[in-house]
Scaffold this motif. Structure first.
Motif, PDB file in Angstrom:
ATOM      1  N   ILE A  35       0.772  -1.373  -0.092  1.00  0.00           N
ATOM      2  CA  ILE A  35       0.023  -0.103   0.004  1.00  0.00           C
ATOM      3  C   ILE A  35       0.916   1.229  -0.205  1.00  0.00           C
ATOM      4  CG2 ILE A  35      -1.699   1.310   1.469  1.00  0.00           C
ATOM      5  CD1 ILE A  35      -2.784  -1.374   2.600  1.00  0.00           C
ATOM      6  N   THR A  36       0.649   2.187  -0.860  1.00  0.00           N
ATOM      7  CA  THR A  36       1.102   3.459  -0.849  1.00  0.00           C
ATOM      8  C   THR A  36      -0.125   4.501  -1.253  1.00  0.00           C
ATOM      9  OG1 THR A  36       1.574   3.529  -3.179  1.00  0.00           O
ATOM     10  CG2 THR A  36       3.345   2.762  -1.881  1.00  0.00           C
ATOM     11  N   PRO A  37      -0.371   5.802  -0.849  1.00  0.00           N
ATOM     12  CA  PRO A  37      -1.047   6.604  -1.216  1.00  0.00           C
ATOM     13  C   PRO A  37      -1.522   6.358  -2.619  1.00  0.00           C
ATOM     14  CG  PRO A  37       0.289   7.857   0.184  1.00  0.00           C
ATOM     15  CD  PRO A  37       1.018   6.582  -0.293  1.00  0.00           C
ATOM     16  N   ALA A  40      -3.292   2.936  -3.440  1.00  0.00           N
ATOM     17  CA  ALA A  40      -4.718   2.835  -2.738  1.00  0.00           C
ATOM     18  C   ALA A  40      -5.516   3.559  -3.580  1.00  0.00           C
ATOM     19  CB  ALA A  40      -4.523   3.430  -1.392  1.00  0.00           C
ATOM     20  N   GLU A  47      -5.634   5.177   2.075  1.00  0.00           N
ATOM     21  CA  GLU A  47      -4.504   4.488   2.424  1.00  0.00           C
ATOM     22  C   GLU A  47      -5.150   3.697   3.921  1.00  0.00           C
ATOM     23  OE1 GLU A  47       0.101   5.120   3.184  1.00  0.00           O
ATOM     24  OE2 GLU A  47      -1.291   6.775   3.034  1.00  0.00           O
TER      25      GLU A  47
END
Length: 119
Positions: A35-37, A40, A47
């Protein structure tokens, strides 16, 4: 077979270890995505929403929680035997309640505490 993408919280030590185990077992038809901004957002999530529960995507279909585990396990040796058992409706209902009401909230709360400490 259509490629499966798995969105997971790499900051969670339990989640990370489990996904690393799955990676060792799976073939090239599964992509494990931390997950990264931006990632997401690509999944249509914030996030925090992405970190709350395990997500998997096949084509445009996104599944969450126990359903995500089942679609992952269907592609893994050994776990293939577990997938239909967990997918059996009575077991799936109980597993989903336990995951969504107990396990996922506990892991997410620990994630938020780790993040708060890091600030």
């Amino acid at each position: 077979m259509e490629k499966l993408e798995v969105l997971y919280n790499a900051e969670c030590p339990i989640c990370r270890r489990e996904i690393e185990h799955y990676e060792r077992l799976s073939g090239d038809d599964v992509d494990y995505v931390a997950i990264t901004p931006d990632i997401a957002l690509d999944w249509g999530l914030t996030e925090d929403q992405a970190a709350e529960k395990l997500h998997a995507r096949r084509g445009g279909d996104v599944v969450v929680g126990v359903e995500a585990f089942v679609v992952i396990w269907q592609r893994l040796p050994y776990f293939r035997l577990l997938a239909p058992i967990v997918n059996f409706k009575p077991i799936k209902v109980i597993s989903s309640v336990v995951y969504h009401r107990i396990l996922a909230p506990l892991l997410f709360a620990a994630h938020k505490r780790r993040r708060a400490k890091a600030k």
